[in-house]
Structure formats: structure tokens, C-alpha cells
Scaffold this motif. Structure first.
Motif, mmCIF file in Angstrom:
data_model
loop_
_atom_site.group_PDB
_atom_site.id
_atom_site.type_symbol
_atom_site.label_atom_id
_atom_site.label_comp_id
_atom_site.label_asym_id
_atom_site.label_seq_id
_atom_site.Cartn_x
_atom_site.Cartn_y
_atom_site.Cartn_z
ATOM 1 N N GLY A 119 0.789 -1.229 0.000
ATOM 2 C CA GLY A 119 0.000 0.000 0.000
ATOM 3 C C GLY A 119 0.818 1.275 0.000
ATOM 4 O O GLY A 119 0.290 2.349 -0.280
ATOM 5 N N ILE A 179 -6.788 8.420 6.042
ATOM 6 C CA ILE A 179 -7.167 7.007 5.992
ATOM 7 C C ILE A 179 -8.336 6.797 5.046
ATOM 8 O O ILE A 179 -8.344 5.861 4.238
ATOM 9 C CB ILE A 179 -7.504 6.493 7.410
ATOM 10 N N ASP A 180 -9.330 7.679 5.110
ATOM 11 C CA ASP A 180 -10.484 7.569 4.219
ATOM 12 C C ASP A 180 -10.065 7.692 2.757
ATOM 13 O O ASP A 180 -10.527 6.937 1.890
ATOM 14 C CB ASP A 180 -11.519 8.653 4.548
ATOM 15 N N TYR A 182 -7.040 7.141 1.534
ATOM 16 C CA TYR A 182 -6.194 5.993 1.228
ATOM 17 C C TYR A 182 -7.047 4.791 0.828
ATOM 18 O O TYR A 182 -6.805 4.141 -0.188
ATOM 19 C CB TYR A 182 -5.349 5.669 2.457
ATOM 20 N N GLU A 183 -8.064 4.500 1.622
ATOM 21 C CA GLU A 183 -8.925 3.348 1.350
ATOM 22 C C GLU A 183 -9.671 3.515 0.029
ATOM 23 O O GLU A 183 -9.791 2.561 -0.748
ATOM 24 C CB GLU A 183 -9.898 3.159 2.513
ATOM 25 N N SER A 184 -10.158 4.725 -0.238
ATOM 26 C CA SER A 184 -10.896 4.983 -1.479
ATOM 27 C C SER A 184 -9.994 4.841 -2.698
ATOM 28 O O SER A 184 -10.395 4.272 -3.721
ATOM 29 C CB SER A 184 -11.515 6.385 -1.445
ATOM 30 N N ALA A 187 -9.219 1.197 -3.458
ATOM 31 C CA ALA A 187 -10.381 0.536 -4.056
ATOM 32 C C ALA A 187 -10.453 0.859 -5.552
ATOM 33 O O ALA A 187 -10.785 -0.008 -6.378
ATOM 34 C CB ALA A 187 -11.656 0.984 -3.350
ATOM 35 N N CYS A 200 -4.429 -4.999 1.522
ATOM 36 C CA CYS A 200 -3.269 -4.155 1.791
ATOM 37 C C CYS A 200 -2.975 -4.108 3.287
ATOM 38 O O CYS A 200 -3.606 -4.799 4.091
ATOM 39 C CB CYS A 200 -3.515 -2.735 1.269
ATOM 40 N N GLU A 207 -9.342 -3.620 8.444
ATOM 41 C CA GLU A 207 -10.643 -3.283 7.866
ATOM 42 C C GLU A 207 -11.117 -4.384 6.944
ATOM 43 O O GLU A 207 -10.315 -5.078 6.300
ATOM 44 C CB GLU A 207 -10.540 -1.971 7.091
ATOM 45 N N ILE A 211 -16.307 -0.837 -0.736
ATOM 46 C CA ILE A 211 -16.185 0.542 -1.179
ATOM 47 C C ILE A 211 -16.577 0.594 -2.645
ATOM 48 O O ILE A 211 -15.834 0.137 -3.517
ATOM 49 C CB ILE A 211 -14.753 1.083 -0.994
ATOM 50 N N TYR A 216 -12.616 -4.111 0.183
ATOM 51 C CA TYR A 216 -11.387 -3.535 0.715
ATOM 52 C C TYR A 216 -11.013 -4.280 1.992
ATOM 53 O O TYR A 216 -11.772 -4.321 2.962
ATOM 54 C CB TYR A 216 -11.565 -2.043 1.020
ATOM 55 N N ASN A 218 -7.865 -4.842 4.843
ATOM 56 C CA ASN A 218 -6.590 -4.406 5.409
ATOM 57 C C ASN A 218 -6.286 -5.301 6.603
ATOM 58 O O ASN A 218 -7.116 -5.440 7.511
ATOM 59 C CB ASN A 218 -6.650 -2.941 5.833
#
Length: 283
Positions: A119, A179-180, A182-184, A187, A200, A207, A211, A216, A218
Motif C-alpha cells: 500500500g 485514511i479515508d 487511502y482506502e478509497s 479501491a 493491503c 478493515e 467501497i 477492501y 486491510n
């Protein structure tokens, strides 16, 4: 009792640092066997080892356990490079028997495809402004030191473990926003690569969620969260937390359950496949 999974994903063990929960992750792997073990980056913390980190016997025991899984359980192990173990760039890609060291991978199971990456490549701060990343690493190291002091006093009072660093990250708006985002972004990467999901680590936040139609996942870390991802043989993924495991029946085994230490040279090199060729290996 040993639980068997198809695949287990572990990341961010940070061996070589004081905060690494090496004993706990080795004990976790003793309790959970699998066909595929994916070590998704930052397993060894090369950054800290180059500065003030220390390699201890418990860190070696983690690899002893992994090698034992390869030798005795025929587990396939994939070690994916993270930003803290970027020294692996010098040997990528490398395969020795059931051990493969590579940058990332696409994992297919039960009709679904997952792009697996540590990641950090999608972290613009780490990729483009390395000196800022190192500065942030120093601050995080201090926060982990403070976390150990807090929990030392909590244990003396009979209180449960409390992750100060996770609490701080959850309260700082910029960290939550990062963090939000990063996750988006990850995805989106999975969607571009034609995958159903992405797996990742890197941000130390376990998580398992959807998404925009992408799964997603983690795996968290083994510094604070002590968590791993596990896939059963029907393709279902779950997060497993070490602090929620029941060790009451084996409380007296301690490190003996990891088994005798293995000779790294014997395990790694004495049993290479007959068709193994070093011709393409570059030092």
C-alpha cells in the motif's frame, strides 16, 4: 486447537523494533495453519535497524515458525515488499521452493480476483517525499514508546491493553481524512486492474468492508492491533484479533509451542527443487 484456513495475510510486523509483537504473531501462526501465507510488507523494519533498532532472538523465532510451516505443512509463502523493508528491491523477484519474494501479486480464489500490495506505493508522502516519511516515522516511534509506558502502568493496575496511538490517530482529523482517502484510492486501483477486491496493510488499521462494490481488506498490524486476515475454503474473509483468541488451554506452553529453532541455511538451501536455476538472479 489448530484452525486451518486457505489463506492468511499478515502485514506490518516491524521486526527489529521494540514495538514488534514477535512472540504474539509466532504464537498466532502456531494456532492457525494455512495453504497460503502472505506476508504483506513491513515484516522487517529496515528503517529502524539502520538507526536504533535491535534484532532479537524472538524476531528470528518468527521466521523459524514461517520456515517450519513451509517444511512441515507445505505452506506456500509470499513475502511482498513494503516501504520499511525496501531493501528487498535488490533481490526482487526471487523464488526458492515454496517461498516467493515479490513486489505485489494478484490472488485468485473462488472466482474472485484480489490485488495484493503493501500500500505504500499509493502513499504520495512515502513515495515522493521520503524525508517527510522518515520524520513521521520518528514521531510514530515516540508515540509507540509512550504507548508502552501507558500500558505498563495499566497492567500494574489490572487494566486491559489500550492503544494510545490508535486513539490519537482516531482523534486527529487529518489522520482520519488521510485514511479515508487511502482506502478509497486503493479501491479504485483494484477496479482499474479488473479485480474484485484489494488487500493491503501499511496504515495499521484493520478493515473489511465494501467501497463502491470493491472489497477492501486491510490486515492491520502486529505493533498495535495484532490482527490478521484469514480466508476459509469457501472464499469468505474475516479479521482475526490476537487479543480475542482463547489460549486458556495452553497457557503453560509459552514459546515452547513454537518448536525448536530451525537452521536457516538447511531449510532455505538444502532442499531446493532440482530444476531451480540461479541464472536470472541478480545481486
Amino acid at each position: 486447537m489448530n484452525t486451518t484456513f486457505k489463506t492468511i495475510v499478515i502485514s506490518d510486523v516491524h521486526l527489529g523494533t521494540k514495538g514488534s509483537k514477535a512472540k504474539e504473531v509466532a504464537r498466532f501462526l502456531k494456532q492457525h495453519s494455512c495453504e497460503n501465507l502472505i506476508l504483506n510488507g513491513d515484516i522487517i523494519d529496515g528503517w529502524q535497524l539502520r538507526k536504533s533498532g535491535t534484532w532479537k532472538r524472538k524476531h528470528t523465532r518468527f521466521f523459524n515458525r514461517v520456515l517450519k510451516m513451509i517444511e512441515q505443512e507445505n505452506t506456500r509463502v509470499f513475502y511482498l515488499r513494503g516501504n520499511h523493508d525496501d531493501f528487498l528491491d535488490q533481490i526482487l523477484p526471487l523464488q526458492i521452493g515454496n517461498l516467493s519474494i515479490q513486489k505485489d501479486m494478484v490472488y485468485e480464489s473462488n472466482g474472485k480476483k484480489f490485488f495484493i500490495t503493501h500500500g505504500d506505493i499509493f502513499d504520495s508522502i512515502t513515495s515522493n517525499f521520503r524525508w517527510i516519511a522518515y520524520l513521521g516515522d520518528i514521531g510514530y516511534t515516540f508515540l509507540l514508546w509512550l504507548n508502552r509506558q501507558v500500558n505498563h502502568h495499566r497492567r500494574r493496575k489490572g487494566l486491559p491493553y489500550f492503544s494510545l496511538s490508535q486513539y490519537v490517530k482516531g482523534k486527529v482529523k487529518s489522520a482520519v481524512s488521510y485514511i479515508d482517502e487511502y482506502e478509497s484510492e486503493l479501491a479504485k486501483v483494484a477496479k482499474v486492474k479488473g479485480c474484485d477486491g484489494i488487500i493491503c496493510g501499511h496504515i495499521h488499521k484493520a478493515e473489511n468492508r465494501k467501497i463502491e462494490g470493491i472489497t477492501y481488506l486491510n490486515s492491520g498490524d502486529w505493533v498495535e492491533t495484532m490482527s490478521a486476515l484469514a480466508e476459509d475454503h469457501d472464499g469468505n474473509w474475516q479479521l482475526i484479533y490476537y487479543n480475542e483468541m482463547d489460549f486458556s488451554k495452553k497457557s503453560d506452553e509459552k514459546l515452547r509451542e513454537i518448536g525448536p529453532q530451525l537452521d536457516l541455511k538447511t531449510v532455505a538451501f538444502d532442499k531446493l527443487p532440482e530444476n531451480f536455476n540461479l541464472g536470472n538472479f541478480r545481486f
